[in-house]
Design a protein around this motif. Structure first.
Motif, PDB file in Angstrom:
ATOM      1  N   ALA A 122       5.309   7.507 -10.936  1.00 14.83           N
ATOM      2  CA  ALA A 122       5.820   6.966  -9.673  1.00 14.83           C
ATOM      3  C   ALA A 122       4.656   6.776  -8.716  1.00 14.83           C
ATOM      4  N   GLN A 123       4.707   5.699  -7.948  1.00 15.92           N
ATOM      5  CA  GLN A 123       3.616   5.383  -7.028  1.00 15.92           C
ATOM      6  C   GLN A 123       4.183   4.781  -5.750  1.00 15.92           C
ATOM      7  N   ALA A 124       3.660   5.229  -4.626  1.00 19.85           N
ATOM      8  CA  ALA A 124       4.024   4.641  -3.340  1.00 19.85           C
ATOM      9  C   ALA A 124       3.235   3.360  -3.129  1.00 19.85           C
ATOM     10  N   VAL A 125       3.915   2.291  -2.734  1.00 21.29           N
ATOM     11  CA  VAL A 125       3.273   0.994  -2.484  1.00 21.29           C
ATOM     12  C   VAL A 125       3.593   0.590  -1.054  1.00 21.29           C
TER      13      VAL A 125
ATOM     14  N   ASN B  40       5.702  -1.149   5.623  1.00 20.25           N
ATOM     15  CA  ASN B  40       6.850  -0.626   4.900  1.00 20.25           C
ATOM     16  C   ASN B  40       6.349   0.039   3.625  1.00 20.25           C
ATOM     17  N   MET B  41       7.198   0.845   3.026  1.00 22.60           N
ATOM     18  CA  MET B  41       6.796   1.524   1.806  1.00 22.60           C
ATOM     19  C   MET B  41       7.927   1.500   0.781  1.00 22.60           C
ATOM     20  N   ASP B  42       7.565   1.259  -0.471  1.00 19.43           N
ATOM     21  CA  ASP B  42       8.484   1.376  -1.600  1.00 19.43           C
ATOM     22  C   ASP B  42       7.930   2.391  -2.588  1.00 19.43           C
ATOM     23  N   LYS B  43       8.816   3.001  -3.365  1.00 18.60           N
ATOM     24  CA  LYS B  43       8.395   3.892  -4.447  1.00 18.60           C
ATOM     25  C   LYS B  43       8.573   3.115  -5.752  1.00 18.60           C
ATOM     26  N   ARG B  44       7.474   2.793  -6.387  1.00 18.54           N
ATOM     27  CA  ARG B  44       7.501   2.006  -7.621  1.00 18.54           C
ATOM     28  C   ARG B  44       7.427   2.950  -8.815  1.00 18.54           C
ATOM     29  N   VAL B  45       8.369   2.818  -9.743  1.00 21.42           N
ATOM     30  CA  VAL B  45       8.440   3.691 -10.909  1.00 21.42           C
ATOM     31  C   VAL B  45       8.037   2.905 -12.152  1.00 21.42           C
ATOM     32  N   ASN B  46       7.116   3.459 -12.908  1.00 22.36           N
ATOM     33  CA  ASN B  46       6.649   2.844 -14.156  1.00 22.36           C
ATOM     34  C   ASN B  46       7.167   3.675 -15.322  1.00 22.36           C
ATOM     35  N   THR B  47       8.159   3.144 -16.027  1.00 24.29           N
ATOM     36  CA  THR B  47       8.747   3.868 -17.157  1.00 24.29           C
ATOM     37  C   THR B  47       7.975   3.640 -18.450  1.00 24.29           C
ATOM     38  N   GLN B  48       6.874   2.883 -18.397  1.00 16.66           N
ATOM     39  CA  GLN B  48       6.099   2.580 -19.595  1.00 16.66           C
ATOM     40  C   GLN B  48       4.696   3.174 -19.546  1.00 16.66           C
TER      41      GLN B  48
ATOM     42  N   ASP C 142      -4.873   8.803   4.031  1.00 12.51           N
ATOM     43  CA  ASP C 142      -5.678   9.975   3.684  1.00 12.51           C
ATOM     44  C   ASP C 142      -6.592  10.420   4.813  1.00 12.51           C
ATOM     45  N   LEU C 143      -6.636   9.639   5.902  1.00  8.40           N
ATOM     46  CA  LEU C 143      -7.464  10.037   7.042  1.00  8.40           C
ATOM     47  C   LEU C 143      -6.899  11.299   7.702  1.00  8.40           C
ATOM     48  N   ASN C 144      -7.780  12.041   8.338  1.00  2.00           N
ATOM     49  CA  ASN C 144      -7.389  13.257   9.052  1.00  2.00           C
ATOM     50  C   ASN C 144      -6.791  12.874  10.402  1.00  2.00           C
TER      51      ASN C 144
ATOM     52  N   SER D 230       2.411  12.606   6.705  1.00  2.00           N
ATOM     53  CA  SER D 230       3.295  13.239   5.719  1.00  2.00           C
ATOM     54  C   SER D 230       3.783  12.264   4.656  1.00  2.00           C
ATOM     55  N   LEU D 231       3.355  11.007   4.761  1.00  2.00           N
ATOM     56  CA  LEU D 231       3.781   9.990   3.795  1.00  2.00           C
ATOM     57  C   LEU D 231       3.062  10.189   2.466  1.00  2.00           C
ATOM     58  N   PRO D 232       3.647   9.758   1.362  1.00  4.21           N
ATOM     59  CA  PRO D 232       3.001   9.933   0.057  1.00  4.21           C
ATOM     60  C   PRO D 232       1.749   9.074  -0.094  1.00  4.21           C
ATOM     61  N   ASN D 233       0.828   9.577  -0.874  1.00  2.80           N
ATOM     62  CA  ASN D 233      -0.399   8.865  -1.195  1.00  2.80           C
ATOM     63  C   ASN D 233      -0.102   7.728  -2.153  1.00  2.80           C
ATOM     64  N   ILE D 234      -1.064   6.798  -2.328  1.00  2.00           N
ATOM     65  CA  ILE D 234      -0.860   5.669  -3.236  1.00  2.00           C
ATOM     66  C   ILE D 234      -1.283   5.994  -4.669  1.00  2.00           C
ATOM     67  N   THR D 235      -1.755   7.211  -4.909  1.00  2.00           N
ATOM     68  CA  THR D 235      -2.140   7.601  -6.268  1.00  2.00           C
ATOM     69  C   THR D 235      -0.888   7.811  -7.117  1.00  2.00           C
ATOM     70  N   PRO D 236      -0.804   7.179  -8.305  1.00  2.00           N
ATOM     71  CA  PRO D 236       0.363   7.383  -9.168  1.00  2.00           C
ATOM     72  C   PRO D 236       0.487   8.845  -9.588  1.00  2.00           C
ATOM     73  N   GLU D 237       1.706   9.334  -9.623  1.00  2.00           N
ATOM     74  CA  GLU D 237       1.974  10.710 -10.030  1.00  2.00           C
ATOM     75  C   GLU D 237       3.007  10.735 -11.139  1.00  2.00           C
ATOM     76  N   ARG D 238       2.824  11.663 -12.052  1.00  2.42           N
ATOM     77  CA  ARG D 238       3.753  11.775 -13.171  1.00  2.42           C
ATOM     78  C   ARG D 238       5.082  12.372 -12.715  1.00  2.42           C
ATOM     79  N   VAL D 239       6.169  11.784 -13.184  1.00  7.06           N
ATOM     80  CA  VAL D 239       7.499  12.310 -12.877  1.00  7.06           C
ATOM     81  C   VAL D 239       7.826  13.382 -13.911  1.00  7.06           C
ATOM     82  N   THR D 240       7.954  14.600 -13.446  1.00 10.54           N
ATOM     83  CA  THR D 240       8.198  15.720 -14.366  1.00 10.54           C
ATOM     84  C   THR D 240       9.620  16.256 -14.281  1.00 10.54           C
TER      85      THR D 240
END
Length: 1060
Positions: A943-946, A858-866, A842-844, A995-1005
């Protein structure tokens, strides 16, 4: 001239080359200098933790201590022992269930029907009126169940649609359910004696119940019926997973929806609700698809696909005619149904040939494990018609793959239209014909098909079914052992299904059989079924409401999906035993993962079930065994103001939810030798907890003596592997409560993996922890000690340490953890932005992108279906725009003459449904099929980037900003989970973000309409079917109403109209 130009060009290139060389040399030189600084920071962090934690108080020599042993963890015998324990637990419950079923069926053989029963003479105890605060109700708190109950009687629940036997007694459905319910309450009341005997004989037995086919449900012991806030009671036992799967064999089902122009408006809306309700009665062993028809027919999700390595590819040779009726697949069908629009003219012949051809194709192309391979049904929804598809039925009745297909038909809509053909379709194929005129009649009429399909299961003695769901009283995740109950008063091969009896086994009861301490904080037990869905797992979350169906979370939804874990899942679903070591990532918490090379999976089937038990543990791990802790003096030292214990079965199976009560219960149970602590010397878990109390006592005393300023030190805590937590000061209790279970404790997880300092930054500072190990032949982590330091103290100490280095000026130095969060810095702010606890991406500046490209992270995209999200606006189920349609008068007259008798029958349904609709509370469409939104929340996918450390431990480069460049250096620390970053400071902002995704979870729409889940499953081994009862002609009630009946109903409706 040319020569001069050439010389100047060569000189310029040489200068650039010299600058590049100098820059490269500077970077290398500064990298070596940064490595020295990283070593000093390692020592600083180690000293900082040692000074603030007082860990030295815990260190002692155990070589001569006979009360402490350390042994190697051997998962093979461990998993076999636990599987045996689970089998014995379920076996005891099956025996209790058989007593209930036997008593109920015996009761039907001797009961005499009574026509004059009334509710006030039957005296059922309606649970919705029970109030624990009312002394006259004589309810007692039950420690086993965790709620107030009445032991002397079972409680009754009756669905909203049934109206509990007294409301408008002269207005009934054609089956006259009221006397059936009252007689059912009467003949089943004697089962209370069996309920009580079972409950007294087995101290682990929980809820017992009987759900009747007529709608009522009997629950023992009686308790207050829970209804979610701001909602009405929509519970109907006949539509719950435990009832449906306990009474009906698996089904392959194709649903046909009439989408012609005549179903426009309210009819199409009711039809959509009805189809969704039908789909929601299906379970994980059922397979389904939905097609819409007018003059043509197509799947509502019209896709042909293959699933290859988790991707979708169009392929004409790969078809998925039917999909498993899992929760995720149902949602995809629901979305597609909502988007349907009406138009055109209906063709029954086209629709039925489409469905029957699909069944034939599916029989010939399905993969191993796909399909129910039992009942085959077509469910046809229409507003009526006169076309009789005789040739289609003749053609496919002679086909081996389609000869057993039953057709169930539903006439939908508030207006009469010829429906005799619909009835004939059902009756000629062994199905059933039903009429749905209003939304309020949907739930009642949809469940009728279950009675038809359930009958064949009475032929042999049915085995107990095991169903996973969320329990309705305490909302615990539960498995239900169920068996159907049949009417034995007139025994024949077509004995009527009276209902389903069941016994709940909370998932916590199965988890209590786990070897908690032996597995350590990174180990756990889990159970999956033959479909690969998890029944027990640390990452299985409770649902939003008990009204929702089973979550159907696949093992690969919560474990990292690799070739190895896919192989393990397949072996477990197949019911085979095995063991496998894998390279994988251990989830520390929601934002952190650690790569670990030797994770051991061991699994075995659970006898007499479709379940498999698995144990996950670190390979070559060890555990502690404690002896000779008598408990009397130690128990007195427990203090509820600074002590927490894990929700583990130390002395009792059900732990109190309140932390203070839990500690008091343990003290009492140890002192009085109660429950599992009756033989305290043989209780390894309780022995370990008592040892932990003695071991940490001096540390807590030392903390209370120390005089640290709260401006520097927020608090301190110790977590032990036996589930004991001690903290100081008392203000740290809420934070300690989040981690008091070792299986969910990030500090303990890191402590078992490594002896390094573990850092967890947050906005107020950082939590530093380190393991304390006990050595005796082997070495094992006994606990971790953590200190919570303020941001100002960390910043001050960090700057003081830097004062003695060359990095003191002209550089921004960041200490960043392995998840990309800033621990501390030599600057409090950067261009007005506070750095503490901030995500590096998030730094400029594009720093995180550089580190990711260089494999520092490294980065993974973690999906929470619950996940649970705020309620979003759902798309309405109203019909689409009506097409231009002019009915043919001659066709309507012909249909009227053909269907004159069914008009009267339809009229009776219509008027009754209208009356019911007037008396029913308003219910939102989402509530109709259990997808209820509660308190402004709903189930969703997030979904959340880890980010986690990559292979590279150091890096240096130049990053390009909008108006300048800046050099930076990175070095990973050796003694902590952090990197040190040094960046050239510039007066202006960089102006370029990562340009990488933030670590804040986002809703999959956005969801692909054809993203059906299709993984390996093992089909249930048996199917009980083959009944040929003519349901259409069995009813004693006439199929057409007499003129007097019609006139009576009209008079009643007119009278009601004047009232409403």
């Amino acid at each position: 001239m040319a020569k001069g130009v050439g010389c100047r060009g060569g000189w310029a290139i040489g200068v650039v080359f010299m600058v590049c060389c100098v820059t490269s040399q500077d970077l290398k030189g500064d990298s070596r200098s940064l490595a020295d600084l990283a070593g000093k920071i390692d020592d600083w962090l180690e000293d900082l933790h040692e000074t603030t934690s007082d860990t030295n108080v815990l260190r002692r020599d155990y070589n001569g201590d006979d009360n402490v042993e350390i042994e190697r963890v051997r998962t093979e015998p461990m998993v076999q022992e636990m599987a045996g324990d689970v089998n014995r637990l379920l076996s005891d419950k099956r025996k209790a269930l058989q007593k209930i079923v036997q008593h109920l069926e015996d009761a039907t053989a001797t009961y005499l029907w009574k026509d004059d029963l009334e509710l006030n003479t039957s005296h059922p105890l309606l649970m919705k009126y029970l109030d624990p605060g009312n002394d006259s109700h004589e309810m007692q708190m039950d420690e086993r169940l965790g709620v107030a109950v009445k032991y002397n009687i079972s409680g009754i629940h009756v669905p909203l649609e049934v109206y509990e036997g007294w409301l408008w007694p002269n207005i009934r459905e054609h089956r006259e359910q009221d006397p059936e319910i009252l007689n059912g309450l009467s003949w089943s009341s004697t089962v209370d004696r069996v309920f009580r005997d079972n409950f007294d004989a087995d101290q682990t037995l929980m809820w017992q119940y009987f759900g009747a086919q007529t709608g009522f449900m009997r629950v023992y012991p009686a308790t207050t019926w829970y209804v979610p806030p701001n909602l009405i009671d929509l519970y109907d036992a006949r539509l719950r997973p435990w009832y449906v799967q306990g009474s009906v064999p698996p089904k392959d089902m194709i649903i046909l929806m009439d989408r012609s122009g005549s179903v426009h408006g309210q009819t199409f809306t009711i039809m959509k609700w009805a189809v969704k309700t039908l789909i929601d009665t299906l379970g994980e062993n059922d397979f389904v698809n939905v097609a819409a028809f007018n003059d043509t027919t197509e799947w509502v999700n019209n896709c042909t696909y293959c699933k290859v390595n988790g991707t979708e590819e169009d392929n004409e040779d790969c078809h998925q005619v039917l999909v498993q009726a899992s929760t995720s697949n149902k949602k995809l069908l629901f979305r597609a149904i909502d988007e349907l629009e009406d138009g055109g003219i209906a063709s029954y012949s086209n629709a039925l040939e489409f469905a029957l051809k699909a069944f034939k194709e599916y029989s010939q192309t399905k993969e191993r494990g796909e399909g129910a391979q039992c009942h085959k049904t077509i469910m046809l929804f229409s507003d009526g018609g006169t076309e009789w598809p005789e040739e289609i039925f003749k053609k496919y009745k002679a086909d081996e793959d389609t000869k057993d297909v039953r057709v169930f038909t539903y006439a939908v809509g508030p207006h009469p239209i010829p429906t005799a053909v619909l009835k004939q379709m059902a009756c000629s194929t062994g199905g059933q014909y039903s009429v749905i005129t209003t939304r309020s009649s949907v739930r009642t009429k949809i469940q009728d098909y279950l009675q038809v399909l359930a009958r064949p299961q009475a032929l042999p003695l049915a085995e107990s079914m095991i169903t996973f769901y969320q329990e309705r009283v305490t909302e615990e995740l539960t498995i239900s052992l169920t068996r159907p109950v049949y009417n034995m008063s007139d025994y024949a091969n077509t004995s009527d299904l009276l209902g389903v009896a069941g016994i709940d086994v909370p998932i916590q009861s199965l988890k209590n059989l786990s070897p908690f301490e032996a597995l350590g904080p990174n180990g756990y037990t889990f159970i999956i079924n033959h479909n690969g869905f998890i029944v027990m797992h640390p990452r299985l979350s409770p649902q939003l409401s008990y009204l929702l169906g089973p979550p159907h979370i696949d093992l690969l939804d919560v474990e990292e999906e690799t070739n190895e874990t896919t192989f393990i899942r397949k072996r477990m679903a197949n019911g085979t035993a095995g063991s496998e070591s894998v390279l994988g990532k251990i989830r520390i918490d929601d934002s952190h993962s650690v790569v670990y090379s030797t994770i051991q999976y061991t699994w075995t089937p659970i006898t007499d079930t479709t379940y498999s038990l698995g144990i996950v543990n670190l390979q070559r791990s060890h555990h502690m065994i404690i002896h000779n802790q008598n408990g009397y003096s130690v128990a007195e030292q427990f203090n509820t103001t600074d002590t927490l214990i894990a929700p583990w079965p130390y002395c009792r199976g059900r732990q109190a939810s309140d932390s203070v009560t839990r500690v008091k219960d343990f003290i009492k149970d140890v002192s009085e030798r109660k429950g599992l602590c009756k033989k305290l010397g043989q209780n390894e878990l309780a022995q370990g907890l008592l040892w932990s109390q003695s071991w940490t006592q001096e540390l807590l005393k030392q903390w209370k003596k120390d005089r640290w300023s709260k401006d520097d030190l927020i608090g301190r805590v110790i977590f032990t592997r036996f589930g004991l937590t001690r903290f100081h000061p008392e203000s740290q209790k809420q934070g300690a409560l989040r981690w008091h279970d070792p299986w969910y404790n990030p500090a303990l997880r890191r402590g078992e993996l490594s002896s390094r300092i573990a850092i967890l930054p947050h906005s107020l500072g950082a939590f530093l922890s380190a393991p304390v190990k006990v050595a005796k032949n082997y070495e094992v982590m006994a606990g971790v000690v953590g200190v919570n330091l303020t941001a100002s103290y960390l910043h001050s100490e960090f700057k003081t340490m830097l004062m003695r280095t060359e990095w003191n000026k002209d550089y921004l130095l960041l200490l960043v953890d392995d998840g990309g969060l800033i621990v501390t810095s030599n600057e409090v702010e950067l261009h007005g932005v506070t750095l503490q606890g901030m995500f590096l991406g998030d730094l400029n500046m594009p720093l995180m992108e550089h580190l990711h490209n260089a494999s520092v992270y490294n980065m993974d995209k973690r999906v929470n279906t619950q996940a649970i999200c705020k309620e979003s606006k759902t798309k309405g189920t109203s019909a689409g725009p009506r097409s231009f349609h002019i009915p043919n008068p001659l066709k309507l007259v012909a249909g009227f003459l053909i269907d004159i008798l069914s008009w009267a029958d339809y009229l009776r349904y219509m008027i009754f449904s209208c009356v019911v609709a007037l008396m029913s509370p308003s219910v939102e469409a989402w509530s109709e099929w259990g997808m209820t939104q509660i308190g402004g929340q709903e189930s969703c996918v997030m979904a959340q980037a880890v980010y986690y450390f990559g292979e590279n431990t150091r890096h240096s480069a130049v990053m390009t900003c909008s108006n300048h460049t800046a050099k930076f250096w990175v070095r990973r620390l050796v003694k902590a989970n952090a990197i040190l970053v040094a960046i050239e400071t510039k007066p202006e902002e960089c102006g370029v973000y990562s340009s990488l995704p933030n670590i804040t979870p986002e809703r999959v729409t956005s969801v692909k309409p054809c993203a059906y889940q299709a993984r390996f499953r093992r089909r249930p081994s048996s199917c009980l079917m083959g009944n040929s009862t003519d349901y259409c002609n069995k009813s004693s009630h006439p199929t057409a109403a007499s003129l007097g009946t019609i006139l009576s109903v009209l008079l009643i409706s007119k009278f009601l109209g004047s009232i409403f």
